[in-house]
Design a protein around this motif. Structure first.
Motif, PDB file in Angstrom:
ATOM      1  N   CYS A 260       0.851  -1.189   0.000  1.00 43.13           N
ATOM      2  CA  CYS A 260       0.000   0.000   0.000  1.00 43.13           C
ATOM      3  C   CYS A 260       0.891   1.245   0.000  1.00 43.13           C
ATOM      4  N   VAL A 261       0.486   2.240  -0.760  1.00 47.73           N
ATOM      5  CA  VAL A 261       1.214   3.514  -0.824  1.00 47.73           C
ATOM      6  C   VAL A 261       0.257   4.632  -0.437  1.00 47.73           C
ATOM      7  N   ILE A 262       0.657   5.448   0.524  1.00 50.82           N
ATOM      8  CA  ILE A 262      -0.150   6.587   0.969  1.00 50.82           C
ATOM      9  C   ILE A 262       0.603   7.864   0.621  1.00 50.82           C
ATOM     10  N   HIS A 263      -0.020   8.701  -0.164  1.00 49.45           N
ATOM     11  CA  HIS A 263       0.645   9.891  -0.708  1.00 49.45           C
ATOM     12  C   HIS A 263      -0.168  11.132  -0.338  1.00 49.45           C
ATOM     13  N   LYS A 264       0.408  11.995   0.482  1.00 44.02           N
ATOM     14  CA  LYS A 264      -0.212  13.286   0.819  1.00 44.02           C
ATOM     15  C   LYS A 264       0.458  14.356  -0.019  1.00 44.02           C
ATOM     16  N   GLN A 265      -0.349  15.078  -0.776  1.00 43.34           N
ATOM     17  CA  GLN A 265       0.180  16.085  -1.704  1.00 43.34           C
ATOM     18  C   GLN A 265      -0.393  17.451  -1.359  1.00 43.34           C
TER      19      GLN A 265
ATOM     20  N   PHE B 212      -4.411  16.976  -1.165  1.00 42.83           N
ATOM     21  CA  PHE B 212      -5.038  15.747  -1.650  1.00 42.83           C
ATOM     22  C   PHE B 212      -4.341  14.541  -1.026  1.00 42.83           C
ATOM     23  N   LEU B 213      -5.130  13.500  -0.828  1.00 44.39           N
ATOM     24  CA  LEU B 213      -4.615  12.258  -0.266  1.00 44.39           C
ATOM     25  C   LEU B 213      -4.901  11.123  -1.245  1.00 44.39           C
ATOM     26  N   TYR B 214      -3.827  10.412  -1.623  1.00 47.11           N
ATOM     27  CA  TYR B 214      -3.945   9.285  -2.549  1.00 47.11           C
ATOM     28  C   TYR B 214      -3.605   7.998  -1.789  1.00 47.11           C
ATOM     29  N   ILE B 215      -4.509   7.032  -1.836  1.00 46.15           N
ATOM     30  CA  ILE B 215      -4.294   5.739  -1.181  1.00 46.15           C
ATOM     31  C   ILE B 215      -4.276   4.666  -2.264  1.00 46.15           C
ATOM     32  N   THR B 216      -3.136   4.012  -2.432  1.00 47.71           N
ATOM     33  CA  THR B 216      -2.913   3.133  -3.588  1.00 47.71           C
ATOM     34  C   THR B 216      -2.661   1.700  -3.164  1.00 47.71           C
TER      35      THR B 216
ATOM     36  N   VAL C 159       5.279  10.718   0.880  1.00 47.39           N
ATOM     37  CA  VAL C 159       4.851   9.387   0.460  1.00 47.39           C
ATOM     38  C   VAL C 159       5.313   8.356   1.490  1.00 47.39           C
ATOM     39  N   ILE C 160       4.421   7.451   1.850  1.00 45.77           N
ATOM     40  CA  ILE C 160       4.738   6.337   2.741  1.00 45.77           C
ATOM     41  C   ILE C 160       4.433   5.032   2.013  1.00 45.77           C
ATOM     42  N   PHE C 161       5.428   4.165   1.916  1.00 52.83           N
ATOM     43  CA  PHE C 161       5.277   2.856   1.292  1.00 52.83           C
ATOM     44  C   PHE C 161       5.168   1.805   2.403  1.00 52.83           C
ATOM     45  N   ILE C 162       4.010   1.185   2.509  1.00 50.43           N
ATOM     46  CA  ILE C 162       3.805   0.145   3.514  1.00 50.43           C
ATOM     47  C   ILE C 162       4.091  -1.201   2.865  1.00 50.43           C
ATOM     48  N   ASP C 163       5.255  -1.747   3.167  1.00 48.69           N
ATOM     49  CA  ASP C 163       5.694  -3.020   2.585  1.00 48.69           C
ATOM     50  C   ASP C 163       5.602  -4.128   3.621  1.00 48.69           C
TER      51      ASP C 163
END
Length: 317
Positions: free
Chosen positions: A63-68, A106-110, A254-258
């Motif tokens: 999961c990738v959480i991106h705050k822009q 904006f917040l993107y949750i991928t 950006v936070i990459f949850i691995d």
């Protein structure tokens, strides 16, 4: 060289606030309303940190959480100001065409690594396709539930407000991101002799060296420009990259949850390397002690989740 916009446009499909990328990732896009500056105490920032930790814990791996945060420098237009008196006219003249910074967040949750949406999926056997499709459909459904729960956490906090973006709004965000928010026109991007987007000179900064990072990051810092001896104003540690920059810019966090265990094993392997060479140089011995303490902390506190992060700042003028 001619480039078709359809070739570089990263979106394959849109449905509501759900965006399917051409790389096979699925992203949910939200507009994020933040608290006003200088309205939060030190205790409020501690509460924000707790709420965000709860938010991140809602998601599993891949999961990738991106705050822009987008900051656009604009001239103020006072067309709606009344002009019925001398004071009203003077107020309009004072503010008309004065520069100000407009802020959007904006917040993107991928969700990443969806095999049935990748190119390799088309070359697989029929049985493997069906099996992979069923697995991915279950993953996507679970991810939708995770997003709904996490968003409800933030909306119920009383601090943040997340609103799903509409399809047209998402298209405008992506389009403006590629043309440095020049409006409805397409712009050229030049890299030599200078990085230039349309008529604007641009630059990108990021922290890519561990030595440039502090040992710890506080929840908030004192804003000494606004504080006095009797009263202190607080701001987030990254807030100086926001309204304090007097130009148009974008701050990407950006936070990459691995896989937590994978990153933990990498730390253990690195610790063993430092331990092997600890007698060769004092820096190796210091690295061994630091990693040993960090690994012990992870083992004692099961709430810690290892992940990767990235921060960059794009500016143009």
């Amino acid at each position: 060289m001619q480039v078709k916009t359809s070739d570089i446009f990263p979106i394959a499909a849109l449905e509501g606030n759900c965006m399917i990328g051409k790389n096979g990732d699925i992203t949910f896009v939200f507009k994020m309303d933040l608290p006003e500056v200088y309205t939060l105490s030190e205790e409020n920032f501690d509460s924000i940190n707790s709420e965000l930790f709860r938010f991140f814990k809602s998601f599993k791996t891949n999961c990738v959480i991106h705050k822009q945060d987008i900051f656009i420098k604009k001239p103020f237009q006072g067309d709606s100001f009344a002009e019925n008196s001398f004071l009203q006219k003077a107020t309009k003249r004072y503010f008309q065409n004065r520069s100000y910074i407009d802020h959007y967040c904006f917040l993107y949750i991928t969700l990443t690594q969806i095999e049935s949406l990748s190119r390799n999926y088309m070359t697989s056997s029929v049985f493997k396709k069906q099996n992979q499709f069923n697995l991915d459909r279950k993953r996507i459904k679970n991810f939708e539930n995770e997003v709904a729960v996490a968003v409800s956490f933030l909306n119920s906090s009383g601090i943040f407000s997340l609103t799903p973006c509409q399809e047209q709004e998402i298209k405008e965000i992506v389009f403006n991101y590629f043309n440095s928010f020049e409006g409805d026109c397409l712009t050229d991007i030049e890299f030599k002799p200078y990085f230039k987007v349309g008529s604007n000179f641009a630059a990108i900064f990021s922290i890519n060296n561990l030595d440039n990072q502090p040992e710890s990051v506080p929840n908030c810092i004192v804003d000494y420009n606004m504080s006095t001896e009797d009263f202190k104003y607080f701001m987030g540690f990254a807030d100086p990259l926001g309204l304090d920059l007097d130009c148009s810019h974008v701050v990407n966090q950006v936070i990459f949850i691995d896989d937590h265990n994978y990153h933990k094993q990498k730390l253990v392997n690195r610790y063993k390397q430092f331990k092997t060479w600890s007698k060769m140089h004092p820096d190796n011995e210091t690295g061994e002690k630091n990693l040993k303490g960090y690994i012990d902390t992870i083992n004692e506190n099961e709430s810690i989740v290892l992940c990767r992060t990235h921060l960059n700042v794009m500016i143009w003028d």
